[in-house]
Design an enzyme around this catalytic site. Structure first.
Site, mmCIF file in Angstrom:
data_model
loop_
_atom_site.group_PDB
_atom_site.id
_atom_site.type_symbol
_atom_site.label_atom_id
_atom_site.label_comp_id
_atom_site.label_asym_id
_atom_site.label_seq_id
_atom_site.Cartn_x
_atom_site.Cartn_y
_atom_site.Cartn_z
ATOM 1 N N ARG A 252 -52.249 -9.624 -11.025
ATOM 2 C CA ARG A 252 -51.294 -10.439 -11.791
ATOM 3 C C ARG A 252 -50.316 -9.495 -12.499
ATOM 4 N NH1 ARG A 252 -55.927 -10.471 -15.416
ATOM 5 N NH2 ARG A 252 -55.297 -9.753 -17.484
ATOM 6 N N ALA B 68 -49.798 -5.704 -5.224
ATOM 7 C CA ALA B 68 -49.672 -5.313 -6.631
ATOM 8 C C ALA B 68 -49.002 -6.406 -7.453
ATOM 9 C CB ALA B 68 -48.900 -4.009 -6.737
ATOM 10 N N HIS B 69 -48.863 -6.130 -8.741
ATOM 11 C CA HIS B 69 -48.385 -7.115 -9.706
ATOM 12 C C HIS B 69 -46.926 -7.474 -9.468
ATOM 13 C CE1 HIS B 69 -47.891 -3.103 -11.274
ATOM 14 N NE2 HIS B 69 -47.088 -3.474 -12.208
ATOM 15 N N GLY B 70 -46.659 -8.761 -9.491
ATOM 16 C CA GLY B 70 -45.284 -9.231 -9.407
ATOM 17 C C GLY B 70 -44.710 -9.289 -8.006
#
Lengths: 350, 350, 350
Positions: free
Chosen positions: C225, C246-248
């Site tokens: 997240r 990965a995040h985003g």
């Protein structure tokens, strides 16, 4: 929380040097610059290409760099702002205020499996389905999420957090304030086998894994214990998901390893080393302090401190950029050489 | 244990050919040559660069190769020694004597979840929080650590060990003396999808995974089952952490795959193949017996038996070394060709 | 089931255009063309090199492409056959009929740990040892296998399946008909740290992970997240084992990512993108709709829609093939240039 109140609570390490409070908006959350909506805080860093979204930004308030032109641009859109030396750092602090993480309730779930010889500090939180082996010692404030398994004689320092289904093998030692991601494995048997006439013969892995204070490891990573001695990760080092740290590796303090990095047995990594995604480090290789390796680098020979390196075989980053540019021109170069050869051939014939 | 007693217990396969017993030290542990302290055993292999630490070695006793010069050097430091044909093998045996692994106590924890139709052999050990599905059969001496999940109809051969939170999907078959690392998954659904106008359509994965005797798999690895038939790992093959073995792969006997290796669907790997870290093997590729692939190799075409290969695309290791040496010289080569072109241009103009 | 009956049940989307029923065999299973035995169904695709096994095929019945020559060859071996536009698709449908997957029994095991505030739809199945946090909502028909952990406030759409020991962190949102593989982690904290004088400072990760309908993720994968906002995986996208998102990151609809792919923070992947094994995508990179990247590709710059790309740095697949062919010839090219230089040197001397 009002923007003005939030600014007052930001760390004195980075006081805002200027601010403009429009109507001192009430903040209810935060978002990326191009996504933030009404009542939300966002931020912009110096030189960040997100600046192109500024003219359509819907945020209620922004943390900006010390850049008067940007500040005026934001002010014209009637967005409150504050200027910080490090807007990203300020945003990190603001997020903790605006969107605080839930705190695990201390207490031991009756459905946790705890060996009677384990010693638990005050305020520990142990969830249902966790297993704590014989002789384990958990200091005060440790949080153990569901399904975590500690083999025997594991020690965990104060305020460390073990996320769901992580597995810590026997005699591992974790410092204070460590965070271990879900499904990560620490202290498992190193991959040590000796070729014999009868096949692979296991080298017993009798060592242990030591994580110093403040080490964080992501999800689905693995750090193996060695045949003898320790695999050690230095204080404050951060390790991402799906990373392999083999037996007997020594990692210094303050390193950052991105996802899918693999470090082979006995490698020695200095302090402050940054390894980008999918980097590999060979057996027994030494990587000096402050080295930065870009993604997919294969470090098969020692790297001196302070270098930025790339490629496989590893080389200085600039040399790699030149080699790669040349690589795409290689078919053309081939043709040029053949032309030269034909040309000289004709000269000779003449 | 006295050094002399330890030497008597080493395997007859490698009797010590010479020894010097100083004061026949009592051994209380073992360490690497440069780390071993008082009362500890260490070892040195022929040609190992650890030899540079010999003059400061603090070990109480050493296992050495058959090298009189080394033996005299050690003797001068008053360290007891024994010479073996394979000192690493001797050290492995010594570690088992000096630092024996704890043995799991037989017995079934009342907090294990075992389907009534499962059949358990004598002396099995099943820990709290483990789940054993319907129709599973565990032979004598199998050890199941906490949180392990066996789906239905899994069979596990005698004396195999399943580490914490490993997951074995239905109808997987494990041989005798297998070791499955923590959080590893066996027998999961292969990644088989068919492109259709309505999107990806799953190919049902109705096959199973078979591990022959003595297979060991590290942590956080995954071995998928195929649409039909088997994914099979040959006897005595050792697999490290974070390795992917896709559906329908066949791996021979006595192979060793290092961490983060990925083998794509339907590949066929011979016997005694060694794949170093982060190697990839393409769909349906055939890798012959005894092949060795160095780290990060991308095997996208068949490889003949006995080759040592490297690079991506895969090539013989020596050719790769030459190509890589040439690659770093490529910008220089580019400049040389441009010089030649200009030179000939001038010749033409004259 | 008789072959004729099976054919009647295949989808009307791909009716068999011709068939030959020999003795209308009773089918008891299925196998690959070179492995299928008595009473088994197999298939052959247009252009598949499995065709070389046809003359020894032991299957009882075959699904064939629309190719009269193949059909006659099979008929001569007295094997029943049917011709389909897409024999692989037909085989997928046939497998569901011949080897149906077991269906999880609805019901909640008394040894599951379910927070009283969680809301469970009709017909959910929750196994022993699973943990469901506060505020979670599971729609009808959701299947939760043993050891799965849902942190607080997770929502799971109807008919989704969570395999053993998967971990879903708080506020993750899963659509309908998602499948999450064993030991996979969704919604874990993104790897976001800010360099400060005192070491790495965590950027709070307050966002969440959203999986749209029909997303499937394999085993031991991780989807993080972000600090703010979402990490989103589009409807119908399929992700294999040991993959890092990965995040985003934003992933479009109908993509397929093979094992050990890594996508770094903030990357934006279009619809219908196919990434082969061990591909890496850099931070914030944009990959257009329909891009196909071959194995081990390192996408460090944006890629336009519809391209087939390879290599690192990424380039069009054909350019990569040419560069790689040239790479192996590089030592020879080096020698050629040195010869030219010597030759011109002599010309000058003369």
């Amino acid at each position: 929380m009002r923007f003005s109140e939030l600014l007052r609570q930001l760390s004195s390490a980075d006081p805002c040097c200027a601010r403009w409070l429009a109507a001192d908006p009430e903040l209810g959350g935060a978002g990326a610059l191009h996504r933030a909506g009404q009542g939300q805080l966002s931020f912009l860093e110096p030189g960040n290409r997100m600046v192109r979204h500024l003219d359509r930004c819907q945020a209620a308030a922004l943390l900006l760099p010390r850049n008067p032109a940007l500040q005026q641009q934001v002010q014209r859109r009637n967005i409150a702002w504050a200027a910080l030396a490090d807007p990203r750092l300020g945003f990190a602090e603001a997020l903790e205020l605006l969107c605080p993480e839930p705190i695990a309730q201390p207490g031991i779930d009756p459905a946790a499996h705890i060996h009677p010889s384990a010693r638990l500090g005050g305020g520990v939180s142990i969830a249902a389905g966790a297993s704590i082996g014989a002789g384990c010692r958990l200091a005060e404030g440790v949080v153990v999420h569901p399904g975590v398994v500690l083999y025997d004689d594991v020690t965990v320092g104060a305020d460390s957090v073990l996320h769901a289904n992580a597995v810590i093998h026997r005699r591992s030692q974790l410092g204070r304030c460590c965070v271990i991601g879900s499904n990560t494995v620490l202290g498992s048997e190193g991959f040590g086998f000796i070729p014999t006439a009868g096949g692979w013969r296991k080298m017993p892995q009798t060592g242990c894994v030591v994580l110093e204070d403040g080490v964080e490891v992501g999800c689905n990573s693995a750090i193996d214990r060695p045949a003898v001695g320790e695999t050690r990760i230095g204080a404050g080092t951060k390790i991402d998901n799906l990373v392999q740290i083999a037996h007997g590796v020594e990692v210094g303090r303050g390193c950052a390893f991105a996802a899918q990095v693999g470090v082979a047995g006995g490698a020695v990594i200095g302090n402050g080393v940054i390894l980008a995604g999918q980097v590999g480090v060979n057996n027994r290789t030494r990587v000096g302090d402050g080295v930065i390796a870009s993604s997919k680098t294969g470090i098969q020979t020692d790297v001196e401190p302070g270098q930025m390196v790339s490629g496989f075989p590893v080389m200085p980053h600039k040399a790699w950029l030149r080699s790669m540019a040349a690589l795409t021109g290689l078919p053309r170069l081939n043709r040029a050489v053949r032309r030269l050869e034909r040309r000289l051939e004709q000269d000779t014939v003449r």
